[in-house]
Write a protein that holds these residues in place. Structure first.
Motif, PDB file in Angstrom:
ATOM      1  N   SER A  49      50.972  43.064  39.427  1.00  0.00           N
ATOM      2  CA  SER A  49      50.142  43.817  40.366  1.00  0.00           C
ATOM      3  C   SER A  49      49.858  43.022  41.642  1.00  0.00           C
ATOM      4  CB  SER A  49      48.823  44.211  39.692  1.00  0.00           C
ATOM      5  OG  SER A  49      47.993  43.076  39.557  1.00  0.00           O
TER       6      SER A  49
ATOM      7  N   LEU B  39      41.569  44.228  43.888  1.00  0.00           N
ATOM      8  CA  LEU B  39      40.887  45.145  42.978  1.00  0.00           C
ATOM      9  C   LEU B  39      41.847  45.639  41.892  1.00  0.00           C
ATOM     10  CD1 LEU B  39      38.146  46.560  42.567  1.00  0.00           C
ATOM     11  CD2 LEU B  39      38.984  48.437  43.971  1.00  0.00           C
ATOM     12  N   GLN B  40      43.065  45.995  42.335  1.00  0.00           N
ATOM     13  CA  GLN B  40      44.108  46.434  41.400  1.00  0.00           C
ATOM     14  C   GLN B  40      44.376  45.366  40.342  1.00  0.00           C
ATOM     15  OE1 GLN B  40      46.211  48.732  40.362  1.00  0.00           O
ATOM     16  NE2 GLN B  40      45.067  50.210  41.595  1.00  0.00           N
TER      17      GLN B  40
ATOM     18  N   GLN C 106      41.780  44.926  37.722  1.00  0.00           N
ATOM     19  CA  GLN C 106      41.766  46.050  36.770  1.00  0.00           C
ATOM     20  C   GLN C 106      42.821  45.911  35.676  1.00  0.00           C
ATOM     21  OE1 GLN C 106      41.250  50.122  38.406  1.00  0.00           O
ATOM     22  NE2 GLN C 106      40.934  49.104  40.300  1.00  0.00           N
ATOM     23  N   GLN C 107      43.745  44.951  35.837  1.00  0.00           N
ATOM     24  CA  GLN C 107      44.755  44.735  34.801  1.00  0.00           C
ATOM     25  C   GLN C 107      44.194  43.982  33.605  1.00  0.00           C
ATOM     26  OE1 GLN C 107      47.853  46.070  35.060  1.00  0.00           O
ATOM     27  NE2 GLN C 107      47.101  46.954  36.973  1.00  0.00           N
TER      28      GLN C 107
ATOM     29  N   VAL D  33      38.689  46.270  31.632  1.00  0.00           N
ATOM     30  CA  VAL D  33      38.106  46.322  32.971  1.00  0.00           C
ATOM     31  C   VAL D  33      38.680  47.494  33.748  1.00  0.00           C
ATOM     32  CG1 VAL D  33      37.790  45.111  35.153  1.00  0.00           C
ATOM     33  CG2 VAL D  33      37.753  43.831  33.013  1.00  0.00           C
ATOM     34  N   GLY D  34      37.836  48.440  34.096  1.00  0.00           N
ATOM     35  CA  GLY D  34      38.247  49.563  34.933  1.00  0.00           C
ATOM     36  C   GLY D  34      37.803  49.309  36.348  1.00  0.00           C
ATOM     37  N   LYS D  35      37.835  50.349  37.157  1.00  0.00           N
ATOM     38  CA  LYS D  35      37.516  50.182  38.566  1.00  0.00           C
ATOM     39  C   LYS D  35      36.067  49.718  38.791  1.00  0.00           C
ATOM     40  CE  LYS D  35      38.363  52.237  42.995  1.00  0.00           C
ATOM     41  NZ  LYS D  35      39.090  53.251  43.754  1.00  0.00           N
ATOM     42  N   THR D  36      35.139  50.349  38.058  1.00  0.00           N
ATOM     43  CA  THR D  36      33.727  50.018  38.251  1.00  0.00           C
ATOM     44  C   THR D  36      33.445  48.563  37.898  1.00  0.00           C
ATOM     45  OG1 THR D  36      33.330  52.270  37.531  1.00  0.00           O
ATOM     46  CG2 THR D  36      31.411  50.838  37.790  1.00  0.00           C
ATOM     47  N   LYS D  37      33.916  48.134  36.730  1.00  0.00           N
ATOM     48  CA  LYS D  37      33.672  46.754  36.309  1.00  0.00           C
ATOM     49  C   LYS D  37      34.385  45.768  37.234  1.00  0.00           C
ATOM     50  CE  LYS D  37      32.378  47.257  31.507  1.00  0.00           C
ATOM     51  NZ  LYS D  37      32.895  48.559  31.008  1.00  0.00           N
ATOM     52  N   ALA D  38      35.584  46.157  37.675  1.00  0.00           N
ATOM     53  CA  ALA D  38      36.323  45.267  38.579  1.00  0.00           C
ATOM     54  C   ALA D  38      35.527  45.040  39.858  1.00  0.00           C
ATOM     55  CB  ALA D  38      37.696  45.874  38.903  1.00  0.00           C
TER      56      ALA D  38
END
Lengths: 248, 207
Positions: A182, B157-158, B161-162, B166-171
């Motif tokens: 990524s 941010l991307q 999220q990996q 961890v999703g967008k909010t937690k990231a």
């Protein structure tokens, strides 16, 4: 630049039997568009072909060289120009060297051999590729393309740039690979090298530029870019779209 | 043996070896072509840095003399050499061998043409790109990377999220709290817990 050392002929006689075989990464789409290239690389030349979602290029033959396979008709039509230039510019972001193999279009059954009318546009594209320092090879069919890929992999191997890490990480390592993938402008090969050379993401994040260059087999500027990315101080204000306010 | 001194090519022109006088290539390049003596191994100069070696069908059929010429050029010159080769039905069989020598072993550029007419058209395009290069108008080349700075924020941010769990909010929370991926990798599990809770903190920490 000049390539010293023994001639290719001497080595190509038995690359398979000598030590670990050469490895080439192929993009998954090539299974449909270049099946004979892949089977020829495996069966005839004995290369290890790992099919994976490269996205950026059709083939990766070493730690620094990406190869795109283009049909002659794609270079002929001005309509393809934007797509092609976007694709090659993106490649230049993540690879030190780029090569295109221009392959003659296949004659479909029932069709008489198509007459190739060379256009000014075609010459213009070739000139632009030359000027941009992109290597160009010509092939008349998929089997020849496979042989060229093998030759390129051999030359790169001789220069110490061959892909020499396991290409199929599993489980936890698979997750780590996806994280590396990524990162912008980091090639699939470099991501594999990071997986292999560093025990953890934290080890990568705490590495110096020279250590990153060594571990991921990157050029100095590319390693600097990776280092900058890992140390980039995140600023919420700079995200493109405003995010919904979060109650906290 | 290649050339004496440096060659100055007038803007938009080609300097051609005397031996091509009267040929089809020369006729088609008329108006752009200036002949000069003593170019040695080189057939055409596009600029003071780039030149062309033209291999005809006859050269190919005649044997290996042209190979010696290419190798001599490569050893003697620091100019960028573009080899244009006449690839016809007769000379087609030699093409793969020549390509291997020129591109893979000598590291030069090789472009096939069907006849001298095509060669002259290709030379005209090469000249036009060479002119643009000299005028530093490099932006017109569609294949040259324009380095425009891109914001790293969306990519960072991307990447965060990996991390599993961890999703967008937690990231976003993590990055706002710790700033960079580097810092995020160096915080204690307690500090993580303060931001995302025990379970996810454990996941991130062990990742």
């Amino acid at each position: 630049e000049r390539i010293p050392g023994p001639s290719l002929a001497g080595i190509s006689r038995g690359p398979v039997d000598q030590g670990p075989s050469l490895c080439v990464l192929a993009d998954s789409r090539e299974i449909c568009s270049g099946p004979e290239v892949i089977s020829c690389l495996r069966a005839e030349h004995g290369l290890r072909v790992q099919v994976c979602p490269l996205g950026s290029s059709d083939y990766i033959v070493s730690n620094r060289l990406a190869v795109d396979r283009l049909l002659q008709s794609e270079l002929q039509s001005p309509g393809n120009r934007n797509r092609l230039s976007q694709r090659l510019r993106r490649l230049q972001g993540s690879f030190e060297r780029i090569c295109v193999i221009v392959e003659t279009d296949r004659v479909r059954p029932g069709e008489t051999s198509r007459f190739f009318q060379r256009t000014q546009h075609y010459d213009g594209v070739l000139s632009a590729l030359v000027q941009a320092g992109i290597r160009i090879l010509f092939s008349s069919r998929q089997e020849e393309t496979a042989a060229l890929l093998k030759d390129l992999a051999l030359v790169e191997h001789r220069k110490g740039a061959a892909i020499q890490v396991p290409t199929e990480p599993e489980g936890h390592r698979r997750d780590i690979l996806n994280l590396y993938l990524s990162i912008p402008n980091l090639s699939y090969g470099a991501a594999l090298n990071l997986c292999h050379s560093f025990g953890s993401v934290a080890a990568v994040a705490n590495s110096s530029v020279p250590a990153l260059a060594e571990g991921a087999r990157l050029s100095r500027p590319q390693a600097e870019e990776l280092h900058r990315f890992l140390h980039h101080d995140f600023d919420l204000q700079l995200l493109p779209q405003p995010l919904p306010a979060k109650g906290k | 043996p290649v050339t004496a001194g440096s060659i100055v090519v007038p803007y938009g022109h080609v300097i051609g070896n005397e031996k091509w006088r009267g040929s089809e290539v020369a006729q088609r390049l008329q108006g752009k072509l200036i002949f000069e003596d003593g170019l040695g191994l080189v057939d055409f100069h596009l600029s003071n840095r780039t030149c062309i070696l033209l291999i005809s069908e006859a050269d190919l059929v005649a044997g290996d003399e042209f190979k010696r010429r290419l190798v001599r050029f490569r050893n003697a010159s620091s100019l960028r050499g573009i080899v244009i080769v006449e690839k016809t039905q007769i000379s087609d069989q030699y093409y793969l061998g020549i390509q291997k020598l020129v591109v893979l072993e000598l590291g030069m550029v090789l472009l096939p043409v069907a006849n001298q007419g095509e060669a002259s058209q290709l030379i005209i395009q090469l000249v036009s790109f060479s002119v643009r290069e000299q005028s530093r108008d490099r932006g017109t080349n569609p294949f040259l990377c324009k380095q425009h700075a891109q914001l790293a924020e969306p990519a960072v941010l991307q990447t965060v999220q990996q991390i599993p769990g961890v999703g967008k909010t937690k990231a976003l929370l993590l990055l706002q709290q710790f700033g960079s991926i580097h810092q995020l990798c160096n915080v204690s599990i307690n500090e993580l817990e303060e931001v995302v809770g025990q379970t996810v903190a454990q996941q991130i920490y062990t990742f």
